[in-house]
Write a protein that holds these residues in place. Structure first.
Motif, mmCIF file in Angstrom:
data_model
loop_
_atom_site.group_PDB
_atom_site.id
_atom_site.type_symbol
_atom_site.label_atom_id
_atom_site.label_comp_id
_atom_site.label_asym_id
_atom_site.label_seq_id
_atom_site.Cartn_x
_atom_site.Cartn_y
_atom_site.Cartn_z
ATOM 1 N N ARG A 68 0.831 -1.210 0.000
ATOM 2 C CA ARG A 68 0.000 0.000 0.000
ATOM 3 C C ARG A 68 0.858 1.250 0.000
ATOM 4 O O ARG A 68 1.951 1.246 0.572
ATOM 5 C CB ARG A 68 -0.851 0.075 1.283
ATOM 6 N N ARG A 69 0.349 2.326 -0.596
ATOM 7 C CA ARG A 69 0.968 3.650 -0.467
ATOM 8 C C ARG A 69 -0.117 4.707 -0.569
ATOM 9 O O ARG A 69 -0.996 4.612 -1.419
ATOM 10 C CB ARG A 69 2.029 3.850 -1.561
ATOM 11 N N GLU A 70 -0.028 5.683 0.320
ATOM 12 C CA GLU A 70 -1.016 6.765 0.329
ATOM 13 C C GLU A 70 -0.662 7.784 -0.752
ATOM 14 O O GLU A 70 0.505 8.106 -0.958
ATOM 15 C CB GLU A 70 -1.017 7.406 1.726
ATOM 16 N N PHE A 71 -1.693 8.281 -1.449
ATOM 17 C CA PHE A 71 -1.491 9.311 -2.481
ATOM 18 C C PHE A 71 -2.772 10.135 -2.560
ATOM 19 O O PHE A 71 -3.857 9.557 -2.655
ATOM 20 C CB PHE A 71 -1.206 8.637 -3.829
ATOM 21 N N MET A 72 -2.666 11.448 -2.496
ATOM 22 C CA MET A 72 -3.835 12.345 -2.540
ATOM 23 C C MET A 72 -4.899 11.926 -1.508
ATOM 24 O O MET A 72 -6.096 12.013 -1.779
ATOM 25 C CB MET A 72 -4.462 12.375 -3.940
ATOM 26 N N VAL A 78 -0.276 -1.331 -4.185
ATOM 27 C CA VAL A 78 0.865 -1.324 -5.100
ATOM 28 C C VAL A 78 1.531 -2.695 -5.088
ATOM 29 O O VAL A 78 1.483 -3.410 -4.084
ATOM 30 C CB VAL A 78 1.919 -0.244 -4.752
ATOM 31 N N SER A 79 2.100 -3.047 -6.216
ATOM 32 C CA SER A 79 2.872 -4.277 -6.317
ATOM 33 C C SER A 79 4.084 -3.944 -7.183
ATOM 34 O O SER A 79 4.132 -2.862 -7.790
ATOM 35 C CB SER A 79 2.037 -5.363 -7.007
ATOM 36 N N ALA A 140 0.035 -4.068 -14.568
ATOM 37 C CA ALA A 140 -0.221 -2.753 -13.966
ATOM 38 C C ALA A 140 -1.710 -2.437 -14.044
ATOM 39 O O ALA A 140 -2.307 -1.976 -13.064
ATOM 40 C CB ALA A 140 0.598 -1.675 -14.680
ATOM 41 N N LEU A 141 -2.328 -2.707 -15.190
ATOM 42 C CA LEU A 141 -3.760 -2.403 -15.330
ATOM 43 C C LEU A 141 -4.603 -3.193 -14.332
ATOM 44 O O LEU A 141 -5.607 -2.694 -13.837
ATOM 45 C CB LEU A 141 -4.241 -2.680 -16.754
ATOM 46 N N ALA A 142 -4.165 -4.406 -14.021
ATOM 47 C CA ALA A 142 -4.914 -5.203 -13.031
ATOM 48 C C ALA A 142 -4.866 -4.507 -11.670
ATOM 49 O O ALA A 142 -5.880 -4.444 -10.957
ATOM 50 C CB ALA A 142 -4.332 -6.612 -12.948
ATOM 51 N N VAL A 143 -3.700 -3.973 -11.310
ATOM 52 C CA VAL A 143 -3.580 -3.242 -10.040
ATOM 53 C C VAL A 143 -4.457 -1.987 -10.080
ATOM 54 O O VAL A 143 -5.183 -1.683 -9.128
ATOM 55 C CB VAL A 143 -2.104 -2.865 -9.766
ATOM 56 N N PRO A 198 9.315 -1.285 -11.578
ATOM 57 C CA PRO A 198 9.347 -1.755 -12.962
ATOM 58 C C PRO A 198 10.175 -0.800 -13.822
ATOM 59 O O PRO A 198 9.885 0.389 -13.882
ATOM 60 C CB PRO A 198 7.878 -1.749 -13.391
ATOM 61 N N VAL A 199 11.199 -1.325 -14.451
ATOM 62 C CA VAL A 199 12.156 -0.450 -15.133
ATOM 63 C C VAL A 199 11.485 0.323 -16.266
ATOM 64 O O VAL A 199 11.813 1.487 -16.521
ATOM 65 C CB VAL A 199 13.402 -1.254 -15.590
ATOM 66 N N THR A 200 10.483 -0.281 -16.896
ATOM 67 C CA THR A 200 9.824 0.418 -18.008
ATOM 68 C C THR A 200 8.937 1.564 -17.519
ATOM 69 O O THR A 200 8.481 2.374 -18.328
ATOM 70 C CB THR A 200 8.967 -0.551 -18.846
#
Ligand code: GLN
Length: 271
Positions: A68-72, A78-79, A140-143, A198-200
Motif C-alpha cells: 500500500r501507499r497513500e497518495f492524494m 501497489v505491487s 499494472a492495469l490489473a492493479v 518496474p524499469v519500463t
C-alpha cells in the motif's frame, strides 16, 4: 516468550519502519504497539515480522512490503508491477484539478497510469469527469482496476502503448501523464527503491525524453481545441519539455515547481 520491545530492540531497522511492519503484521494502530510492547508474542507473529524485516533489510521498498501507499489522501494497492506513487506527482494531479474547474463534464486521459493513482484521484475529486487511463502492462492495469474498484472511482482502462491504446476514442479536454523520464544511464536507477520498481515505468531505455516526446507530439490528435496537456518530468527537463510542447503546437506553456522547488510539471494549451 518474545515481546515487541525485545524483538524491536534487536532489529536494525529504523523505529518508524519497525512500527509500520508491526502494524501490518498485527493489524493494529500505532497506539496499540506502545501500550502492548511487553505483551508476549506468538512465535508465528515473530517469524512473520522477521520475514518482512529481512525483505526490508535487503532493500525492498516499504510500499511493496506493505502492498500500500497513500497518495492524494487515498490508500493505493501497489505491487512490483507498478511504480510507487510519489508525493511530487500530487502536483500533477493538483494542476489537473485546477484546470478541470473550468469544465462541467470534462473528458480526461491519463497515459501510463500504473497503479491508477493519478486517474483515480482525478475521478474521485471530479465525479463529473469521464476519466480514461491506459497502460502498456496488463499487470499494472490489473492493479489499477483493483484500486478503482476498491476506492469507488469510475475510470475506463485500456491496454496499449500511449495513444495506440485508444483507437476509436473521442477527444479529451485534458491529458496528463507521469511517463518514464529517467535517462537509461542515470545512476539513480541502481539506487534505493528504484532498483525494485518496474524499469519500463522509470526509463525509456534511452535519453529519458522519448515518452515525453511521443506524448507531446501525439496530443494534438486527441485534444479538443484549447485542450490541455500536463506531464511530469525530471529535475532538468523543464526547458526541453517546454520546447517539445511549443514545437507540437502548444501555447501558454508553463512549468510548475514541486515542494522541493524543482520544476516538475510542464504543460500548455493546444491550438
Ligand atoms: N519520479 C520518479 C523518480 O525520480 C520517476 C518516475 C518516472 O520516471 N515517471 O524516482
Amino acid at each position: 516468550m518474545e515481546t515487541l520491545r525485545g524483538v524491536s530492540l534487536a532489529s536494525k531497522l529504523p523505529r518508524l519502519e519497525r512500527q509500520m511492519l508491526w502494524q501490518h503484521v498485527l493489524q493494529v494502530p500505532r497506539s496499540w504497539l506502545i501500550a502492548h510492547d511487553t505483551d508476549p508474542l506468538s512465535s508465528e507473529t515473530v517469524a512473520r515480522f522477521r520475514a518482512l524485516e529481512a525483505q526490508r533489510l535487503a532493500g525492498a521498498p516499504m510500499a511493496y512490503i506493505l502492498g500500500r501507499r497513500e497518495f492524494m489522501g487515498h490508500d493505493f494497492d501497489v505491487s512490483p508491477a507498478v511504480l510507487i506513487p510519489r508525493p511530487e506527482t500530487e502536483l500533477l494531479v493538483e494542476t489537473a484539478l485546477a484546470s478541470l474547474k473550468a469544465h462541467k463534464a470534462p473528458r480526461v486521459l491519463d497515459l501510463g497510469t500504473g497503479s491508477g493513482a493519478i486517474a483515480i484521484s482525478l475521478a474521485l475529486e471530479c465525479p463529473h469527469a469521464t476519466v480514461v487511463a491506459t497502460d502498456l502492462s496488463p499487470d499494472a492495469l490489473a492493479v489499477a482496476r483493483q484500486n478503482a474498484a476498491r476506492l469507488g472511482a469510475r475510470v475506463e482502462f485500456f491496454s496499449g502503448s500511449w495513444y495506440d491504446a485508444l483507437s476509436g476514442h473521442k477527444f479529451f479536454d485534458l491529458i496528463v501523464s507521469n511517463p518514464p523520464y529517467i535517462s537509461a544511464c542515470d545512476s539513480h536507477l541502481q539506487e534505493g527503491d528504484l532498483r525494485f520498481e518496474p524499469v519500463t515505468a522509470l526509463t525509456d531505455g534511452a535519453d529519458g525524453l522519448s515518452a515525453l516526446r511521443t506524448i507531446a507530439q501525439g496530443a494534438g490528435q486527441w485534444l479538443t481545441p484549447q485542450g490541455e496537456l500536463y506531464m511530469e518530468h525530471g529535475w532538468d527537463q523543464a526547458q526541453v519539455v517546454q520546447d517539445l510542447l511549443r514545437s507540437s503546437g502548444f501555447t501558454q506553456i508553463a512549468s510548475l515547481p514541486d515542494l522541493a522547488g524543482i520544476d516538475r510539471v510542464t504543460g500548455g494549451i493546444y491550438n
